[in-house]
Motif scaffolding. Structure first.
Motif, PDB file in Angstrom:
ATOM      1  N   VAL A 128       0.892  -1.163  -0.107  1.00 26.33           N
ATOM      2  CA  VAL A 128       0.076   0.047  -0.063  1.00 26.33           C
ATOM      3  C   VAL A 128       0.924   1.152   0.068  1.00 26.33           C
ATOM      4  O   VAL A 128       0.569   2.178  -0.567  1.00 26.33           O
ATOM      5  N   CYS A 143      -2.377  -5.491  -2.650  1.00 21.16           N
ATOM      6  CA  CYS A 143      -1.522  -6.124  -1.780  1.00 21.16           C
ATOM      7  C   CYS A 143      -1.204  -7.254  -2.615  1.00 21.16           C
ATOM      8  O   CYS A 143      -1.679  -8.508  -1.933  1.00 21.16           O
ATOM      9  N   GLU A 166      -8.499 -10.568  -1.277  1.00 17.60           N
ATOM     10  CA  GLU A 166      -8.449  -9.526  -0.471  1.00 17.60           C
ATOM     11  C   GLU A 166      -9.745  -8.820  -0.620  1.00 17.60           C
ATOM     12  O   GLU A 166     -10.284  -8.312  -1.470  1.00 17.60           O
ATOM     13  N   CYS A 169      -8.918  -3.025   0.820  1.00 18.57           N
ATOM     14  CA  CYS A 169      -7.685  -2.745   0.765  1.00 18.57           C
ATOM     15  C   CYS A 169      -7.581  -1.243   0.870  1.00 18.57           C
ATOM     16  O   CYS A 169      -8.084  -0.471   0.314  1.00 18.57           O
ATOM     17  N   ARG A 170      -6.465  -0.854   1.591  1.00 18.85           N
ATOM     18  CA  ARG A 170      -6.331   0.402   2.011  1.00 18.85           C
ATOM     19  C   ARG A 170      -5.729   1.515   0.537  1.00 18.85           C
ATOM     20  O   ARG A 170      -5.846   2.508   0.453  1.00 18.85           O
ATOM     21  N   CYS A 177      -6.654  -3.223   5.229  1.00 17.50           N
ATOM     22  CA  CYS A 177      -6.665  -4.348   4.295  1.00 17.50           C
ATOM     23  C   CYS A 177      -7.057  -5.466   4.956  1.00 17.50           C
ATOM     24  O   CYS A 177      -6.505  -6.039   5.978  1.00 17.50           O
TER      25      CYS A 177
HETATM   26 ZN   LIG Z   1      -3.995  -4.146   0.821  1.00 19.88          ZN
END
Ligand SMILES: [Zn+2]
Length: 562
Positions: A128, A143, A166, A169-170, A177
């Motif tokens: 990230v 990620c 995932e 996710c940020r 995440c």
């Molecule tokens: Zn992520």
């Protein structure tokens, strides 16, 4: 619920720094310390070069392998731990590696009956950080390496395919995440796991890109209609050729396309494919001169795992990918004797063996080959198998050079003008009469490709709503330069060519009995000198494709190698 992690000193005690030896160790494996800013720059370059999708696959596979390695490490250092503690070595090694802080909230597993469910959060994922630094927030999860690691580690410990996805996710703006992992069979869409088992290796990715660049001939992306209509032109010779192509399209006969460089052989091949009953099936093109000889066989027939050093995965060849469709082999004369034998086998038996393999594969592929060399001559010289030649030459189709279809030039000009005006979002007033006159009388050694390049240059150099002049078409071409260049052959200085046949240097060549090879060698060397040893530029100076030029150049450099 947060799951308590066991003490990690049994793992962290195996990280060693030995700066005096220039090494960092994780147990018995060497690693290196890299900082995120440097990694971010490389990450950005990879994504820009090969695209998001391929980068994602690449990083996921890399993570997957790391996960498998760490599963070995976990088994080694937690030999008598409970299955849960053994499994938690994964998240802990991931943290030790500095990838992210891992906070598992659900871990429910039983290797005996294959039950597996895991839910965890990554805090401060390095991927990230990298992607935010390089590109800012994306609209997809980033990620990739971490996710691959989770899949690789879990699958290895469980002894069955575990797929993590995932969920948030940020990297794309979510608060955190979070990933969820289950056995592959429990996911509706299990396709993601194929990334790890597929043969889409980086080297293949690079070759794909290369092959696409090399073989991207004009208008190949145009619709079916355009292939046989817009570009046919009106000349009798071209219409006759198209009628033949139409006729053979519906059979499954092999076709051998002959003609000079740049006449549009791939375009015709694609046209034949689209007019055949295989039109819905794959059309795979390969320029045999664009791939190094030693890799060509693997490229065509694929590689079995372990066939040679570095062949860590089985890889499909072009023939397998063209199954039920059509394969187009340009510059087929470049095939090595072994590749020729394998190709003959495909033609005769419809089967082949991948490199390093013993299992015979059957394949149903229509073959369209092309050459700009005289294949019969190559047979006489022992460079090309006679039996293969006859197999390929079932339906020979000669594509006329542009100079034999001058009537088509205005139509082609119009077509390319439209294409490049739209590409560069500009509008010219067309060509001046002098410019058109020049195009009509030019010999076009580089054929349609040269004409297309010329029009593209004209469009670029001409202001909006102006006419394209002869000067703008000529600037930078071999023709414009040749006027100023004196050519030296065998120590003889030749004046530039003129229309006066008595002073023409071609007469000098005949008078002095200078061989064709010497003239070609001189032209190739001169083009290399003028282009500062840039092969692509040198090829353009002579109106040749890069592979065609590179072939001639290699002949010069290794005159006795055949
Ligand atoms: Zn992520």
């Amino acid at each position: 619920m947060v799951i308590e992690l066991p003490d990690a000193s049994d793992l962290s005690s195996h990280v060693h720094f030995t700066p005096e030896q220039g090494k960092v160790w994780l147990d018995e494996q060497r690693g290196i310390l890299q900082t995120l800013p440097a990694m971010a720059a490389v990450w950005g370059e990879i994504v820009n070069s090969i695209g998001i999708e391929r980068s994602r696959n690449l990083f996921m596979r890399s993570g997957f392998r790391n996960g498998q390695v760490d599963a070995e490490l976990a088994r080694k250092h937690r030999p008598s731990a409970s299955i849960t503690d053994l499994f938690l070595a994964g998240p802990q090694l991931h943290m030790l590696r500095g990838m992210a802080k891992v906070v598992p909230s659900v871990l429910d597993l039983n290797p005996a009956d294959g039950h597996f469910l895991m839910d965890l959060t990554w805090i401060d994922s390095y991927e990230v950080e990298i992607s935010l630094a390089e590109t800012g927030a994306l609209d997809l999860h980033v990620c990739w390496n971490l996710l691959g690691y989770a899949c690789g580690f879990s699958s290895s410990i469980m002894g069955l395919s575990i797929l993590f996805k995932e969920v948030t996710c940020r990297g794309c703006g979510d608060a955190q995440c979070r990933i969820v992992g289950k056995p592959l069979a429990q996911w509706d869409d299990a396709g993601d796991y194929e990334i790890f088992t597929s043969s889409d290796s980086l080297i293949e990715t690079l070759y794909d890109l290369q092959a696409r660049t090399v073989s991207s001939s004009p208008n190949i992306d145009e619709g079916e209609e355009k292939i046989f209509s817009t570009l046919v032109g009106e000349s009798d010779v071209f219409k006759k050729m198209c009628a033949m192509a139409n006729k053979v399209a519906t059979s499954r006969a092999s076709v051998l396309l002959t003609g000079e460089t740049g006449v549009g052989k791939e375009m015709i091949a694609k046209g034949i494919h689209l007019h055949s009953d295989r039109s819905e099936m794959p059309f795979i093109a390969l320029n045999c001169a664009a791939i190094p000889q030693e890799l060509l066989e693997a490229e065509l027939f694929g590689v079995e795992k372990g066939a040679f050093t570095g062949a860590t995965h089985a890889r499909k060849g072009r023939f397998e990918r063209a199954h039920t469709g059509t394969i187009f082999l340009d510059e087929v004369v470049e095939l090595s004797p072994r590749a020729q034998a394998s190709l003959l086998r495909v033609l005769q038996e419809r089967e082949f063996e991948p490199v390093g393999g013993t299992k015979i594969r059957s394949v149903d592929v229509r073959i369209i080959a092309a050459t700009n060399e005289d294949l019969e001559e190559a047979v006489k010289l022992g460079k090309f198998r006679a039996d293969l030649f006859y197999r390929l030459n079932v339906f020979p189709l000669h594509i006329p050079p542009l100079r034999e279809r001058q009537d088509d030039i205005p139509l082609l000009v119009e077509f390319f003008l439209e294409k490049y005006e739209s590409l560069y979002t500009t509008k010219t007033l067309g060509l001046t009469d002098r410019a058109m006159g020049h195009l009509l009388h030019h010999p076009w050694p580089g054929n349609i490709r040269e004409l297309e390049n010329t029009i593209e240059r004209g469009v670029i150099l001409t202001e909006k709503n102006q006419r394209i002049t002869a000067d703008s078409l000529l600037s930078g071409t071999s023709e414009a330069q040749s006027v100023d260049i004196e050519t030296t052959i065998d120590g003889l200085t030749l004046p530039p060519p003129t229309n006066d046949s008595h002073s023409s240097w071609t007469d000098t060549i005949f008078e002095q009995s200078i061989s064709m090879e010497a003239v070609e060698a001189e032209l190739v060397n001169k083009a290399m000198a003028l282009s500062g040893d840039n092969v692509s530029k040198a090829a353009r100076l002579l109106g040749l494709s890069r592979p065609a030029f590179a072939y001639r150049l290699s002949k010069l450099q290794a005159p006795n190698s055949e």
